[in-house]
Scaffold this motif. Sequence first.
Motif, short mmCIF file in Angstrom:
data_model
loop_
_atom_site.label_atom_id
_atom_site.label_comp_id
_atom_site.label_asym_id
_atom_site.label_seq_id
_atom_site.Cartn_x
_atom_site.Cartn_y
_atom_site.Cartn_z
N ALA A 1 7.84 3.79 8.30
CA ALA A 1 6.64 4.32 7.75
C ALA A 1 6.37 5.80 7.71
N VAL A 2 6.84 6.50 8.63
CA VAL A 2 6.73 8.00 8.69
C VAL A 2 7.54 8.54 7.87
N PRO A 3 8.99 8.05 7.79
CA PRO A 3 10.01 8.67 7.04
C PRO A 3 9.49 8.55 5.39
N ALA A 4 9.10 7.25 5.09
CA ALA A 4 8.66 6.93 3.69
C ALA A 4 7.36 7.74 3.25
N LEU A 5 6.45 8.06 4.30
CA LEU A 5 5.30 9.00 3.91
C LEU A 5 5.77 10.49 3.73
N ASP A 6 6.94 10.92 4.57
CA ASP A 6 7.41 12.08 4.70
C ASP A 6 8.06 12.29 3.13
N ARG A 7 8.87 11.29 2.66
CA ARG A 7 9.74 11.28 1.51
C ARG A 7 8.83 11.47 0.20
N LEU A 8 7.58 10.99 0.35
CA LEU A 8 6.75 10.60 -0.94
C LEU A 8 5.68 11.89 -0.73
N ALA A 9 5.50 12.76 0.48
CA ALA A 9 4.36 13.45 0.32
C ALA A 9 4.19 14.59 -0.57
N GLY B 1 5.37 14.21 -3.64
CA GLY B 1 5.27 13.76 -5.13
C GLY B 1 4.13 13.05 -5.55
N TYR B 2 3.29 12.57 -4.51
CA TYR B 2 2.34 11.69 -4.81
C TYR B 2 0.90 11.90 -3.82
N ARG B 3 -0.21 11.77 -4.06
CA ARG B 3 -1.23 11.73 -3.37
C ARG B 3 -1.45 10.09 -2.62
N HIS B 4 -2.01 10.18 -1.50
CA HIS B 4 -1.91 9.05 -0.69
C HIS B 4 -3.26 8.75 -0.24
N ALA B 5 -3.86 7.45 -0.19
CA ALA B 5 -4.89 6.77 0.40
C ALA B 5 -4.77 5.57 0.99
N VAL B 6 -5.94 4.88 1.61
CA VAL B 6 -5.87 3.61 1.98
C VAL B 6 -6.84 2.73 1.58
N ARG C 1 -2.51 12.18 6.69
CA ARG C 1 -1.55 11.64 5.49
C ARG C 1 -2.51 11.03 4.39
N PHE C 2 -3.70 10.77 4.48
CA PHE C 2 -4.09 9.98 3.67
C PHE C 2 -5.74 10.84 3.27
N GLU C 3 -5.97 11.06 2.17
CA GLU C 3 -6.97 11.83 1.64
C GLU C 3 -8.41 10.76 1.65
N ALA C 4 -8.05 9.64 1.47
CA ALA C 4 -9.40 8.77 1.32
C ALA C 4 -9.12 7.56 2.26
#
Length: 239
Positions: free
Chosen positions: A108-116, A118-123, A144-147
């Motif tokens: 999970a964290v490696p994926a979030l790091d890799r995409l940090a 290039g993309y915005r993130h929300a849940v 890690r998640f703005e919304a």
Amino acid sequence: MPIRAVLWDIDDTIFDYTGADRVGMRRHLENEGLPDGYESADRALDAWRAITDVQWERFAAGETDFQGQRRDRVRTFLGRPLTDAEADHWFARHAGHYEAAWSLFPDAVPALDRLADGYRHAVLSNSSIINQDRKLRVLGVRDRFEALVCAVELGISKPEAGAFHAAVEALGLEPQEVVYVGDHPDIDAAGAVAAGLSGIWLDRNGRGGRPELARITGLDQLAGLLARNTRFGAPDTFG
């Protein structure tokens, strides 16, 4: 239109819900005792998961509320009538063991790091904000998640299009600019596609059998899929 944001499911996508629930319930039953009607702890654990799935479907369909599905899970599992207070107390004792077993999947964290970058993130979750916000904070990834959009407060659940649209609106984007990643092929990936988003099914158990869906078996494959975009149309759609 390029993809600008990744919208995430939480349970069994970045957070190992099944593992924590099973470990927590096993420890709970060690203290409470095995309920009548179960031959072994493993049978009881399988029954608890099946009951949970049924009650979550009832909640998603609007047949019960969040607290109600919890109480009905306990009553069905124990096979006897309980007052609301009794069911709440039993569930709370289980929850203590369950929360002690919380963990993110290793990818999970490696994926979030890799995409940090290039993309915005929300849940978007079919749970409640109070539960999921606390969970993400305990696990150290809330920032890690703005919304954070959840069904309990929203009043509608995935796979209804309105749930996905509410999360997209929270980001101020269009559905075509957002990809949803989740572990359920129908509720998550197919629901997202029907709502106008791109959808990716995280098939951790390698079940397969849904060729119409974009599928990965681990989050380590997500960045590559988004970059290659072999399942979403033109090569320059993503990135």
